[in-house]
Design a protein around this motif. Structure first.
Motif, PDB file in Angstrom:
ATOM      1  N   LEU A  59       0.864  -1.178   0.000  1.00 16.63           N
ATOM      2  CA  LEU A  59       0.000   0.000   0.000  1.00 16.63           C
ATOM      3  C   LEU A  59       0.898   1.224   0.000  1.00 16.63           C
ATOM      4  N   LYS A  60       1.126   1.748  -1.182  1.00 10.00           N
ATOM      5  CA  LYS A  60       2.003   2.909  -1.319  1.00 10.00           C
ATOM      6  C   LYS A  60       1.155   4.184  -1.352  1.00 10.00           C
ATOM      7  N   TRP A  61       1.736   5.246  -0.794  1.00  2.23           N
ATOM      8  CA  TRP A  61       0.997   6.494  -0.765  1.00  2.23           C
ATOM      9  C   TRP A  61       1.964   7.661  -0.883  1.00  2.23           C
ATOM     10  N   THR A  62       1.646   8.602  -1.786  1.00  2.00           N
ATOM     11  CA  THR A  62       2.445   9.808  -1.947  1.00  2.00           C
ATOM     12  C   THR A  62       1.587  11.010  -1.585  1.00  2.00           C
ATOM     13  N   PHE A  63       2.022  11.752  -0.595  1.00  3.70           N
ATOM     14  CA  PHE A  63       1.277  12.920  -0.155  1.00  3.70           C
ATOM     15  C   PHE A  63       1.518  14.105  -1.082  1.00  3.70           C
ATOM     16  N   SER A  64       0.587  15.030  -1.074  1.00  5.42           N
ATOM     17  CA  SER A  64       0.734  16.281  -1.799  1.00  5.42           C
ATOM     18  C   SER A  64       1.355  17.300  -0.853  1.00  5.42           C
ATOM     19  N   ASN A  65       2.604  17.665  -1.101  1.00  8.87           N
ATOM     20  CA  ASN A  65       3.258  18.625  -0.220  1.00  8.87           C
ATOM     21  C   ASN A  65       2.503  19.948  -0.147  1.00  8.87           C
ATOM     22  N   GLU A  66       1.925  20.328  -1.253  1.00 12.17           N
ATOM     23  CA  GLU A  66       1.228  21.614  -1.336  1.00 12.17           C
ATOM     24  C   GLU A  66       0.078  21.703  -0.345  1.00 12.17           C
ATOM     25  N   THR A  67      -0.635  20.591  -0.171  1.00 13.06           N
ATOM     26  CA  THR A  67      -1.802  20.610   0.722  1.00 13.06           C
ATOM     27  C   THR A  67      -1.554  19.906   2.050  1.00 13.06           C
ATOM     28  N   ASP A  68      -0.657  18.924   2.067  1.00 12.29           N
ATOM     29  CA  ASP A  68      -0.499  18.092   3.262  1.00 12.29           C
ATOM     30  C   ASP A  68       0.593  18.544   4.219  1.00 12.29           C
ATOM     31  N   ASP A  69       1.491  19.409   3.774  1.00  6.04           N
ATOM     32  CA  ASP A  69       2.579  19.849   4.654  1.00  6.04           C
ATOM     33  C   ASP A  69       2.066  20.498   5.933  1.00  6.04           C
ATOM     34  N   GLU A  70       1.030  21.328   5.815  1.00  4.70           N
ATOM     35  CA  GLU A  70       0.526  22.057   6.983  1.00  4.70           C
ATOM     36  C   GLU A  70      -0.822  21.536   7.473  1.00  4.70           C
ATOM     37  N   ASP A  71      -1.354  20.538   6.817  1.00  2.00           N
ATOM     38  CA  ASP A  71      -2.672  20.015   7.171  1.00  2.00           C
ATOM     39  C   ASP A  71      -2.512  18.832   8.127  1.00  2.00           C
ATOM     40  N   HIS A  72      -3.105  18.940   9.318  1.00  2.00           N
ATOM     41  CA  HIS A  72      -3.025  17.809  10.238  1.00  2.00           C
ATOM     42  C   HIS A  72      -4.378  17.128  10.446  1.00  2.00           C
ATOM     43  N   ASP A  73      -5.317  17.347   9.528  1.00  2.00           N
ATOM     44  CA  ASP A  73      -6.566  16.589   9.538  1.00  2.00           C
ATOM     45  C   ASP A  73      -6.344  15.221   8.895  1.00  2.00           C
ATOM     46  N   VAL A  74      -7.315  14.348   9.063  1.00  2.00           N
ATOM     47  CA  VAL A  74      -7.244  13.031   8.426  1.00  2.00           C
ATOM     48  C   VAL A  74      -7.254  13.203   6.911  1.00  2.00           C
ATOM     49  N   ASN A  75      -6.365  12.527   6.231  1.00  8.77           N
ATOM     50  CA  ASN A  75      -6.362  12.530   4.778  1.00  8.77           C
ATOM     51  C   ASN A  75      -7.440  11.547   4.310  1.00  8.77           C
ATOM     52  N   ALA A  76      -8.530  12.072   3.786  1.00  9.86           N
ATOM     53  CA  ALA A  76      -9.698  11.247   3.464  1.00  9.86           C
ATOM     54  C   ALA A  76      -9.368  10.157   2.455  1.00  9.86           C
ATOM     55  N   GLU A  77      -8.545  10.466   1.458  1.00 10.17           N
ATOM     56  CA  GLU A  77      -8.216   9.480   0.429  1.00 10.17           C
ATOM     57  C   GLU A  77      -7.354   8.358   1.013  1.00 10.17           C
ATOM     58  N   LEU A  78      -6.389   8.713   1.862  1.00  7.94           N
ATOM     59  CA  LEU A  78      -5.561   7.689   2.494  1.00  7.94           C
ATOM     60  C   LEU A  78      -6.397   6.826   3.427  1.00  7.94           C
ATOM     61  N   LYS A  79      -7.270   7.453   4.198  1.00  9.15           N
ATOM     62  CA  LYS A  79      -8.130   6.692   5.112  1.00  9.15           C
ATOM     63  C   LYS A  79      -9.003   5.713   4.328  1.00  9.15           C
ATOM     64  N   SER A  80      -9.541   6.154   3.187  1.00 11.76           N
ATOM     65  CA  SER A  80     -10.361   5.275   2.354  1.00 11.76           C
ATOM     66  C   SER A  80      -9.549   4.104   1.829  1.00 11.76           C
ATOM     67  N   ALA A  81      -8.310   4.371   1.427  1.00 10.54           N
ATOM     68  CA  ALA A  81      -7.452   3.301   0.912  1.00 10.54           C
ATOM     69  C   ALA A  81      -7.165   2.266   1.992  1.00 10.54           C
ATOM     70  N   ILE A  82      -7.014   2.705   3.239  1.00 11.45           N
ATOM     71  CA  ILE A  82      -6.749   1.786   4.343  1.00 11.45           C
ATOM     72  C   ILE A  82      -7.998   0.979   4.686  1.00 11.45           C
ATOM     73  N   VAL A  83      -9.126   1.661   4.792  1.00 13.36           N
ATOM     74  CA  VAL A  83     -10.379   0.978   5.131  1.00 13.36           C
ATOM     75  C   VAL A  83     -10.748  -0.050   4.065  1.00 13.36           C
TER      76      VAL A  83
END
Length: 597
Positions: free
Chosen positions: A514-538
Motif C-alpha cells: 500500500l504505497k501512498w504519496t502525499f501532496s506537499n502543497e496541501t499536506d505539509d501544513e494540514d493535520h486533519d485526516v487525509n480522506a483518500e488515504l483513510k479510504s485506501a486503508i479501510v
C-alpha cells in the motif's frame, strides 16, 4: 537438386522451431527479482503442468539451500518466493517447476543480487544483546522455532514449548503458544513469520480487543525472550490490531504493515528491555474518544521502565501522536531510546515526545510535520544530530521555554506552553538540515537567546553542553550521555543523504504493497485526516491467494458462493475439478470458495 536440399533443410528447421516454440509456450518466465535487507525474492509466471515448485538460494561460491514451502506464495498474476535470514553478500535464486511425479519440468536461475545487512546499533544492542531470534549477522539463532501464520491457520499452527522441568508439550494456535511461552521457562528463540494479512476477527488470541500479546511472567528470571515477529515479502499486515509487550527482553518487530489498530500500534507497556522495532509501516489507527485521537491514539507507546530500545527505518504515514515515550508513569530512571532513519511522512507531532528519556535521535527524515517534531520534557536529554527537516515549523521544542512559550503576536513569553505544561528537558543539536520554503522556521539556539532557546547547538559531536546550562522550568542540565565512555558506537550519515536513504529502505520491503504519496502543497501544513488515504486503508484488499500446499489465506480476497461445478485453480495454477477438490474456507460459520479467472 541443390534447391530441393535447401528446401528440405529449411522445412526441417521450420518444424524444429515450431516444436521448440510450442514446447516453450508456457516456459518459466522470471518477472522480477531483487535483494534487500537480509532477504531476496523472485517472482515468476506459473508453468503449465507444474503441481509445485522448489526454490533455492545460493551465495557466491556456496551451496544451494532450499527455502521453506510456506515462503512460496501465489498471487493472481504470478508466484513469489522470499529467502529470509540471509547474511550480507551476493545471492542468486533458482526456481524449479515439478510435475505430479516430482520430476523437474522447467527451471530458471536469477542473476546474482546484492543483499545488505540491517543496521544493528543503538541502545537495544548494548551489553552484548541482539534483540529477537536472529544473530548479529542476520541469520537465525541456533535451535530457533519458526512459525508461519496466515489468517487461515493462525489458530491451527503447532509448536512445542518446555515447562519448568524441561518437558516439551505441543500447543495449538498462536495464542496458546504465546501463553505457554509467557510462563518464561522456555527461552528457545522464536520467529513468527506473518504471511499476508492477519485480521482481528481471524486471530483468536487478541488481548483486550486490540493486541497480539507478548508477555512474560515476571521481569527477572521468567521474562519472555528472544522473539521476532516479522512479515514475509512486501504485503504482511496486521489489520485491526497491534502488538503489546510486557516483561520481555530481546524482542524484535520488523517488516510489517499495521492498520486500524485499536489503541497503539506497538505498546511497550511495562518492564521491557532490549527491544528493536524497525522497517514497519504505521498507518491510521481506529479513532479514539478524544479529539486528538481521530487518527488513532498513537503509533508507538513506551513507558513503565521499558528501556534500551531502538526504533529505526520505520515509515509513519500521517500519524497523529506518533510516539509518546516515558509519560507520567513514575519512571525512577531515564528510559534509553535510539531513534534513527525513520520517515515521519506528513505526521503531526510527537516524533518523539520525551519524558524521563535519554534519547539519541539521528538521521531521521522529518517530511512535512505539521505541528512539531521533537518535544523534550521533564528530565530528558536528547542528542539530535544529522536529521533532515523539510517544512517543519517547530523541529525541536523544550517544554516551558523558547518557541514553546513565545507568542509572536504580543512578543512576550506566555504562561502556558503550546505542547506541554510539564517541566523542560535539555536538547543538544548538531549538523541538522532545515528546508523551509513555504513555512516559517521557528527555532532558537542558545547563540540567539542564552535563556529562551529550543536547543543547544554544538560545532562537533564531541562538544559537551556546560553543566550550568539548564532548562528554564525544572532546571534540567544535559547529561552528556553521548560523550560518555560507555556510549555505543555510531556512524551517522551526512544529513543531506538522509532523504534518499530513507525513501529507499524505510518501512516494509519494497515500500510495502500500500504505497501512498502525499501532496506537499496541501499536506505539509494540514493535520486533519487525509480522506483518500483513510479510504485506501479501510478498503485495503490483500492480493495473496495462498502459499504452497495451502488454500486461500486472505478472507478479504475470497468470493462468496458455491462453485456449481466451475473449474478452479490450486496454488500452483493447475486447473482442478470443483467437484473433487474445492478451495474451501469456513469463515464465521459461512462457507466461502475462491474462484480464479
Amino acid at each position: 537438386m541443390k534447391k530441393n536440399n535447401l528446401t528440405k533443410k529449411l522445412s526441417v528447421l521450420l518444424i524444429a522451431l515450431t516444436l521448440f516454440c510450442a514446447n516453450n509456450a508456457d516456459a518459466m518466465s522470471i518477472m522480477k527479482t531483487s535483494g534487500s535487507l537480509e532477504c531476496a525474492y523472485v517472482e515468476w509466471q506459473t508453468v503449465s503442468g507444474a503441481t509445485r515448485y522448489n526454490v533455492y538460494y545460493e551465495q557466491t561460491g556456496g551451496e544451494k539451500t532450499r527455502i521453506d514451502d510456506k515462503l512460496i506464495r501465489r498471487y493472481p498474476d504470478y508466484m513469489r518466493a522470499d529467502a529470509l535470514g540471509l547474511k550480507a553478500g551476493e545471492y542468486r535464486l533458482t526456481v524449479e517447476a515439478l510435475d505430479e511425479s516430482g520430476k523437474t519440468i522447467d527451471s530458471a536461475t536469477t542473476d546474482y543480487m546484492n543483499v545488505k545487512a540491517n543496521v544493528r546499533e543503538g541502545f537495544a544492542f548494548t551489553d552484548g544483546n541482539v534483540p529477537g531470534a536472529y544473530k548479529m549477522d542476520g541469520t537465525p539463532k541456533e535451535g530457533v522455532h519458526i512459525l508461519y501464520v496466515t489468517n487461515n491457520d493462525i489458530n491451527k499452527i503447532t509448536c512445542e514449548v518446555k515447562d519448568k522441568k524441561g518437558k516439551a508439550t505441543t500447543y495449538t494456535g498462536l495464542g496458546e503458544i504465546l501463553t505457554a511461552y509467557s510462563k518464561g521457562y522456555d527461552k528457545t528463540p522464536l520467529i513468527i513469520r506473518v504471511v499476508g494479512t492477519i485480521t482481528d476477527t481471524g486471530y483468536m488470541g487478541i488481548k483486550d480487543g486490540n493486541y497480539l500479546n507478548l508477555a512474560g511472567f515476571n521481569n527477572k528470571d521468567r521474562s519472555l525472550e528472544n522473539v521476532t515477529i516479522e512479515g514475509v515479502g512486501n504485503d504482511a499486515t496486521l489489520y485491526g490490531f497491534g502488538i503489546t509487550m510486557k516483561r520481555t527482553k530481546n524482542m524484535e518487530v520488523r517488516n510489517l504493515g499495521i492498520m486500524l489498530f485499536g489503541d497503539d500500534a506497538v505498546s511497550l507497556d511495562t518492564d521491557n528491555r532490549y527491544i528493536w522495532i524497525h522497517n514497519t509501516d504505521f498507518f491510521y489507527g481506529k479513532p479514539g474518544k478524544d479529539a486528538d485521537q481521530v487518527k488513532g491514539d498513537g503509533s508507538i507507546d513506551i513507558k513503565y521502565r521499558s528501556t534500551d530500545i531502538t526504533i529505526s527505518f520505520n515509515h509513519f504515514f500521517d500519524n497523529g501522536k506518533v510516539m509518546g515515550c516515558g509519560g507520567a508513569t513514575g519512571e525512577d530512571e531515564n528510559l534509553r531510546i535510539t531513534y534513527h532513519h525513520n520517515w515521519f511522512d506528513h505526521t503531526d507531532s510527537r516524533c518523539p515526545r520525551l519524558h524521563f528519556v535519554t534519547a539519541h535521535i539521528y538521521n531521521n527524515y522529518y517530511d512535512g510535520v505539521s505541528v512539531y517534531g521533537i518535544g523534550n520534557t521533564s528530565r530528558s536529554a536528547a542528542f539530535v544530530e544529522r536529521n533532515y527537516f523539510r517544512e517543519v515549523k517547530r523541529p525541536m521544542m523544550i517544554s516551558g521555554q523558547g518557541t514553546d512559550k513565545y507568542d509572536e503576536k504580543t512578543g512576550t513569553y506566555t504562561l502556558k506552553g503550546t505542547f506541554s505544561g510539564q517541566e523542560g528537558g535539555m536538547t543538544k543539536a548538531f549538523d541538522n538540515i532545515f528546508v523551509n520554503e513555504n513555512t516559517k522556521l521557528k527555532l532558537v539556539y542558545q547563540t540567539d537567546n542564552a535563556t529562551q532557546f529550543d536547543a543547544y547547538k554544538v560545532e562537533s559531536r564531541e562538544e559537551k553542553v556546560p553543566e550550568d546550562v539548564k532548562s528554564v522550568t525544572g532546571e534540567c542540565a544535559y547529561s552528556n550521555f553521548d560523550t560518555a565512555a560507555d556510549m555505543y558506537a555510531s556512524q551517522p550519515d551526512a544529513a543531506a543523504d538522509v532523504p534518499e536513504t530513507i525513501c529507499m529502505y524505510a518501512g516494509r520491503n519494497e515500500g510495502g504493497d500500500l504505497k501512498w504519496t502525499f501532496s506537499n502543497e496541501t499536506d505539509d501544513e494540514d493535520h486533519d485526516v487525509n480522506a483518500e488515504l483513510k479510504s485506501a486503508i479501510v478498503n485495503y484488499k490483500p492480493q495473496l491467494i495462498g502459499y504452497q500446499d495451502s488454500p486461500t489465506t486472505s478472507v478479504n480476497a475470497i468470493t462468496t458462493g458455491k462453485t456449481n461445478g466451475q473449474r478452479i485453480y490450486d496454488i500452483t495454477g493447475r486447473k482442478v475439478s470443483a467437484g473433487t477438490r474445492e478451495l474451501k474456507i469456513i469463515d464465521n460459520g459461512s462457507t466461502r470458495y475462491k474462484i480464479l479467472k
